[in-house]
Every structure is written in structure tokens, then in C-alpha cells.
Design an enzyme around this catalytic site. Structure first.
Site: not given
Ligand code: AMP
Length: 282
Positions: A34, A37, A184, A186
Site C-alpha cells: 500500500h 510501503h 495505512k 495491510s
Molecule cells: P510490513 O509489510 O507490514 O512488514 O511493512 C513493511 C514496511 O513498511 C515496514 O518497515 C513498515 O513499518 C512499513 N510500513 C507499513 N505501513 C506503513 C505506513 N502506513 N507508513 C509508513 N511505513 C509503513
């Protein structure tokens, strides 16, 4: 853009590119991409010659009762998003590729984990740190990009890079939000219509806390009570935690001063959401 599923091929490609003097930026994710990312990719793209995105739903960081099987996945859409953001390589290994047999080693994170999500998700950050040691060795990045939405993860990764001397610059990226303030995630797809309407109250509670601190409140317990009341008044959800610590050390505070984090986790019927703000107090 190349999609690589084996460790051997990924490591070979990266070793060759590094030998040619290219700089490598790396964005680790669990996919279902999203705008949060995308903001990591947008930050990383101009700072590095090569941009690597990994998509791996890491079983080690999920507890036995957590949503590993239900975690949302959509590789075709992620592929298109990565392409549009100028990613050079997607590393997309299977769990069998990453963990082929029972491992002899795992990383144990000793600081910054007995609070917040670390407390309610035992073993979670050991799983995060273990997979990151593997991914850092496979991808060999110069810079790694992590979102401050997961601020405790940023604090843990900072310690991991420092303690194990990875030659990697950690780049924290601000939280990206919906127009109504909801961070935001997932996992937002699991909110019912009513819950989705209530979820922005998490950020509103944090903003209320910020305004109250700005008008002079320095007692952490009063701030926690204020946010708790705001959330329980506005959401049909269970507060998992609302806590305030120094940042990034995550030490308890008697009075609010210096760089602090106010973080919360709230359980809706099918999704546990987290959010935080980091403030500098005179
Ligand atoms: P994930 O796929 O949930 O493991 O997230 C992958 C990376 O995206 C991690 O470094 C999260 O902190 C970052 N991330 C997830 N959501 C957000 C967001 N809303 N704003 C900024 N970074 C995000």
C-alpha cells in the site's frame, strides 16, 4: 525488474552488483503493498543505484494464535506496484527456501522488546531480527528503509545493526495515513464498515494527547488515561496497550521530557491495529 525466488541467485546478483560499485537500497516487506510501503520505495529510489524489495511473510515472527495463514497476499498486484516504483529486484522466497531445515541459530533481542508489541507478542522481535540477519546477508544493502508506523521495529533494527556491525544505514520513514488519519496497514482490509469508521479515533486519541502535552501536561499516566477514554468512548474495540516511553531506548518515564513515543495497539474483531506518535519535548 527481476523477480528472484532463490537465496543463491539473489546473493550472486547482489555480490556482482556490489563488486561493480553499485549502491543498494533495500525495502523489506510482507507484501500486500500500500502507500506506506510505496513511500519507503519512493524514499529509497533516488538514494541508491539499485533498489531491492523483498516480499516474505515470515512465519518466525507470528505467534501460534496470530494471523499467519490469513495474512493478505496479492503478488500480481505487488509486482505491478513495485514495477511502477522503479524497483530493480523483487526477492520473493518461499518459507521452505528461507527455512529449509531446523536452524541451529536464532537471534534473541535483549533490549527494547519487553514493552509495547514485544510484550503482547512474545518472540515476535526475535523472529523479525532473525529473518533480517538472513535478508541483510543475502541482499547486502547499503541502506535499509523501515516505516515509523512500526516504531518499535525501527528501534530493534537500530540495535541489531549496531550490535552486529552491519555496514548498513537505517533510514526511518514517516507513517503514511489515510485522509481521515488512519495509519495505512495491510490489516485494515479486515475492518468491518463500522470498525473502519471508528479506526481513525486511534490517531485522534494520539493527536489529543499531543495537544494536551503541548498545553503543559507532563504526567504520562494522565496522558494514557486520556487516550484510553477517547478510544473506549469511540470504538467497539479492546485496548491492548497504550504506553509512553523514551525513544528509541523504550525506557519508562516518570515525567514527559526529551524524545518520547506514545504508542498503542487496539484489537478490533478481526484486526489488531497499531499506531504511534514520536514527540520532542523541551
Ligand atoms: P510490513 O509489510 O507490514 O512488514 O511493512 C513493511 C514496511 O513498511 C515496514 O518497515 C513498515 O513499518 C512499513 N510500513 C507499513 N505501513 C506503513 C505506513 N502506513 N507508513 C509508513 N511505513 C509503513
Amino acid at each position: 525488474m527481476k523477480i528472484i525466488t532463490t537465496i543463491a541467485e539473489m546473493q550472486k546478483e547482489m555480490t556482482a552488483l556490489k563488486a561493480q560499485g553499485h549502491t543498494v537500497g533495500y525495502v523489506p516487506t510482507m507484501g500486500f503493498l500500500h502507500e506506506g510501503h510505496m513511500s519507503l520505495m519512493k524514499t529509497a529510489r533516488p538514494q541508491n543505484d539499485i533498489l531491492v524489495l523483498s516480499i516474505f511473510v515470515n512465519p518466525l515472527q507470528f505467534g501460534p494464535t496470530e494471523d499467519l495463514d490469513a495474512y493478505p497476499r496479492d503478488f500480481d498486484r505487488d509486482h505491478k506496484t513495485a514495477e511502477a516504483e522503479g524497483v530493480d529486484f523483487i526477492f520473493y522466497p518461499s518459507a521452505e527456501e528461507m527455512y529449509p531445515q531446523e536452524a541451529s541459530n536464532k537471534v534473541t533481542v535483549q533490549q527494547r522488546t519487553n514493552v509495547l508489541c514485544g510484550k503482547s507478542r512474545p518472540g515476535h522481535f526475535d523472529g523479525v531480527a532473525t529473518v533480517l540477519v538472513k535478508l541483510f546477508n543475502i541482499i547486502q544493502p547499503d541502506r535499509a528503509y523501515f516505516g515509523l508506523k512500526d516504531a518499535q521495529q525501527v528501534a530493534v533494527v537500530e540495535g541489531l545493526i549496531k550490535d552486529f556491525n552491519f555496514p548498513i544505514e537505517l533510514v526511518p520513514v514517516n507513517t503514511i495515513r489515510e485522509d481521515d488519519g488512519l495509519a495505512k496497514s495491510s490489516r485494515n482490509v479486515y475492518l468491518s464498515k463500522e470498525e473502519r469508521a471508528q479506526a481513525p479515533e486511534l490517531n485522534k486519541g494520539l493527536q489529543l494527547a499531543k495537544a494536551t502535552i503541548e498545553s503543559g501536561e507532563r504526567n504520562p499516566q494522565n496522558i494514557v488515561r486520556l487516550i484510553n477514554k477517547h478510544i473506549t468512548d469511540h470504538c467497539d474495540a479492546e485496548v491492548d496497550y497504550i504506553e509512553i516511553y523514551s525513544y528509541p531506548e523504550l525506557k519508562k518515564l516518570e515525567t514527559l521530557s526529551g524524545k518520547i513515543i506514545i504508542a498503542l495497539a487496539v484489537r478490533f474483531s478481526k484486526a489488531r491495529l497499531i499506531d504511534n506518535i514520536i514527540l520532542e519535548i523541551e
